[in-house]
Design a protein around this motif. Structure first.
Motif, PDB file in Angstrom:
ATOM      1  N   UNK A 221       0.919  -1.065  -0.022  1.00 27.62           N
ATOM      2  CA  UNK A 221      -0.108   0.010   0.148  1.00 27.62           C
ATOM      3  C   UNK A 221       0.958   1.110  -0.056  1.00 27.62           C
ATOM      4  N   UNK A 222       0.474   2.160  -0.874  1.00 31.60           N
ATOM      5  CA  UNK A 222       1.298   3.422  -0.962  1.00 31.60           C
ATOM      6  C   UNK A 222       0.588   4.390   0.106  1.00 31.60           C
ATOM      7  N   UNK A 223       1.381   5.055   1.056  1.00 27.82           N
ATOM      8  CA  UNK A 223       0.623   5.969   2.047  1.00 27.82           C
ATOM      9  C   UNK A 223       1.557   7.172   1.773  1.00 27.82           C
ATOM     10  N   UNK A 224       0.772   8.117   1.176  1.00 25.15           N
ATOM     11  CA  UNK A 224       1.561   9.362   0.827  1.00 25.15           C
ATOM     12  C   UNK A 224       1.022  10.479   1.977  1.00 25.15           C
ATOM     13  N   UNK A 225       1.897  11.003   2.590  1.00 29.67           N
ATOM     14  CA  UNK A 225       1.596  11.952   3.716  1.00 29.67           C
ATOM     15  C   UNK A 225       1.301  13.531   3.333  1.00 29.67           C
ATOM     16  N   UNK A 226       2.122  13.751   2.359  1.00 29.34           N
ATOM     17  CA  UNK A 226       1.970  15.129   1.680  1.00 29.34           C
ATOM     18  C   UNK A 226       2.005  16.061   2.790  1.00 29.34           C
ATOM     19  N   UNK A 241      -9.679  -1.885  -3.479  1.00 29.66           N
ATOM     20  CA  UNK A 241     -10.672  -2.921  -4.014  1.00 29.66           C
ATOM     21  C   UNK A 241     -11.497  -3.230  -2.804  1.00 29.66           C
ATOM     22  N   UNK A 242     -12.878  -3.420  -3.092  1.00 30.02           N
ATOM     23  CA  UNK A 242     -13.703  -4.188  -2.072  1.00 30.02           C
ATOM     24  C   UNK A 242     -13.407  -5.646  -2.009  1.00 30.02           C
ATOM     25  N   UNK A 243     -13.260  -6.148  -0.806  1.00 33.31           N
ATOM     26  CA  UNK A 243     -13.223  -7.327  -0.622  1.00 33.31           C
ATOM     27  C   UNK A 243     -14.773  -7.981  -0.444  1.00 33.31           C
ATOM     28  N   UNK A 244     -14.678  -9.439  -0.412  1.00 32.86           N
ATOM     29  CA  UNK A 244     -16.044 -10.135  -0.338  1.00 32.86           C
ATOM     30  C   UNK A 244     -16.894  -9.810   1.032  1.00 32.86           C
ATOM     31  N   UNK A 245     -16.095  -9.497   1.756  1.00 29.78           N
ATOM     32  CA  UNK A 245     -16.899  -9.233   3.017  1.00 29.78           C
ATOM     33  C   UNK A 245     -17.127  -7.765   3.308  1.00 29.78           C
ATOM     34  N   UNK A 246     -16.772  -6.952   2.352  1.00 32.84           N
ATOM     35  CA  UNK A 246     -17.173  -5.422   2.177  1.00 32.84           C
ATOM     36  C   UNK A 246     -15.937  -4.453   3.053  1.00 32.84           C
ATOM     37  N   UNK A 247     -15.072  -5.308   3.415  1.00 36.10           N
ATOM     38  CA  UNK A 247     -13.725  -4.386   3.787  1.00 36.10           C
ATOM     39  C   UNK A 247     -13.136  -3.935   2.400  1.00 36.10           C
ATOM     40  N   UNK A 248     -12.088  -3.350   2.709  1.00 36.67           N
ATOM     41  CA  UNK A 248     -11.463  -2.698   1.753  1.00 36.67           C
ATOM     42  C   UNK A 248      -9.701  -3.021   1.611  1.00 36.67           C
ATOM     43  N   UNK A 249      -9.356  -3.223   0.645  1.00 34.40           N
ATOM     44  CA  UNK A 249      -7.822  -3.803   0.623  1.00 34.40           C
ATOM     45  C   UNK A 249      -7.159  -2.400  -0.150  1.00 34.40           C
ATOM     46  N   UNK A 250      -6.454  -1.722   0.611  1.00 31.83           N
ATOM     47  CA  UNK A 250      -5.833  -0.154   0.126  1.00 31.83           C
ATOM     48  C   UNK A 250      -4.710  -0.531  -0.774  1.00 31.83           C
ATOM     49  N   UNK A 251      -4.765   0.176  -1.801  1.00 32.66           N
ATOM     50  CA  UNK A 251      -3.629   0.317  -2.804  1.00 32.66           C
ATOM     51  C   UNK A 251      -2.972   1.656  -2.725  1.00 32.66           C
ATOM     52  N   UNK A 252      -3.588   2.820  -2.277  1.00 27.84           N
ATOM     53  CA  UNK A 252      -3.012   3.884  -1.858  1.00 27.84           C
ATOM     54  C   UNK A 252      -3.759   4.831  -1.020  1.00 27.84           C
ATOM     55  N   UNK A 253      -3.320   5.420  -0.045  1.00 23.46           N
ATOM     56  CA  UNK A 253      -3.774   6.314   0.981  1.00 23.46           C
ATOM     57  C   UNK A 253      -3.154   7.545   0.810  1.00 23.46           C
ATOM     58  N   UNK A 254      -3.927   8.790   0.708  1.00 22.53           N
ATOM     59  CA  UNK A 254      -3.584  10.044   0.872  1.00 22.53           C
ATOM     60  C   UNK A 254      -3.712  10.715   1.929  1.00 22.53           C
ATOM     61  N   UNK A 255      -3.042  11.156   2.743  1.00 17.25           N
ATOM     62  CA  UNK A 255      -3.281  11.923   4.033  1.00 17.25           C
ATOM     63  C   UNK A 255      -3.435  13.587   3.829  1.00 17.25           C
ATOM     64  N   UNK A 256      -4.716  13.827   3.988  1.00 17.43           N
ATOM     65  CA  UNK A 256      -5.079  15.071   3.216  1.00 17.43           C
ATOM     66  C   UNK A 256      -4.898  16.261   4.631  1.00 17.43           C
ATOM     67  N   UNK A 257      -4.905  15.752   5.814  1.00 15.34           N
ATOM     68  CA  UNK A 257      -4.786  16.815   7.154  1.00 15.34           C
ATOM     69  C   UNK A 257      -4.894  16.178   8.265  1.00 15.34           C
TER      70      UNK A 257
END
Length: 257
Positions: A221-226, A241-257
């Motif tokens: 997962x790319x975590x970009x803090x900016x 992407x959405x998993x079968x149980x409704x949880x999320x597999x994160x490919x990228x996370x942008x920190x906005x504040x």
């Protein structure tokens, strides 16, 4: 000699009295906010839950429990208090890290920010038996469809098995109240984009909680803090992407504040 001893004793008593008074003054000091309310905490966050009726009771603001009492000053000039509103809280931190609020100021109403907004592609797994209004399940996620939900079927008939794009707001139980549902020619790997606040994380990798959604963060997962600090209450945009149980597999996370 005796008289000198008495003088020394008097001086020591006086000095002890002065030091004791100073110590008491220091022990009783508090940090005072600019509006005159005393307290040791001031922070800005997003309202995630409110009492069942009225405003007096326990709120959750960016993962922190806020005790609002009859003496709490609530300023709604910046917008109405509601789930999703951005507020500034001033008060006193309790032993369990909750906060008893002296003042709460609404900085931004729920309609003015993107808290809890979700956009994702998935496959319709179930629909109401009659019509479209009611609860759908799209790639494991419960989607509430109301009379205000815009449904676009220009790209194909929407039915069980159809590929759709859902846009809406995240609810406290992880479900989504849809503002629009659009038919798609194909599913884009159950992709999802979520804007929300960080409530909990087990570490830089592992399970995070973002606006009531379970987000799985891996080394890939790319975590970009900016330039922002990643802490509880941070504003995030999660793509994955959405998993079968409704949880999320994160490919990228942008920190906005």
């Amino acid at each position: 000699m005796r008289r000198s001893a008495i003088k020394v004793g008097v001086l020591l008593v006086a000095l002890a009295t002065m030091l004791g008074a100073a110590g008491i003054a220091r022990a009783g000091s508090t940090t005072t906010s600019g509006n005159g309310n005393s307290g040791d905490t001031s922070f800005t966050g997003v309202v995630e839950s409110l009492p069942a009726s009225g405003l007096i009771g326990d709120w959750t603001v960016s993962g922190t429990i806020i005790h609002v009492t009859s003496s709490t000053e609530i300023d709604q000039e910046g917008g109405a208090v509601s789930v999703g509103a951005t507020v500034d809280v001033q008060g006193t931190t309790e032993a369990d890290w909750s906060i008893t609020a002296a003042q709460v100021d609404v900085q931004e109403s729920a309609d003015d920010d993107s808290y809890g907004e979700v956009s994702f592609s998935g496959v319709v797994e179930s629909m109401p038996p009659v019509g479209t209004v009611g609860d759908w399940v799209v790639s494991g996620t419960t989607v509430h469809v109301t009379t205000a939900t815009e449904i676009d079927s220009e790209s194909g008939v929407i039915a069980v098995g159809s590929a759709v794009e859902v846009q809406g707001l995240s609810e406290a139980d992880g479900s989504i109240t849809a503002s629009s549902i659009d038919a798609q020619s194909s599913v884009q790997e159950d992709s999802i984009s979520l804007t929300g606040t960080l409530g909990h994380r087990s570490g830089m990798t592992g399970t995070w909680r973002v606006s009531h959604h379970v987000v799985h963060v891996s080394r890939a997962t790319k975590v970009l803090r900016h330039g922002h600090t990643l802490t509880k209450g941070s504003a995030l945009r999660v793509d994955g992407r959405v998993r079968a149980d409704g949880s999320i597999s994160a490919a990228r996370i942008d920190v906005r504040g």
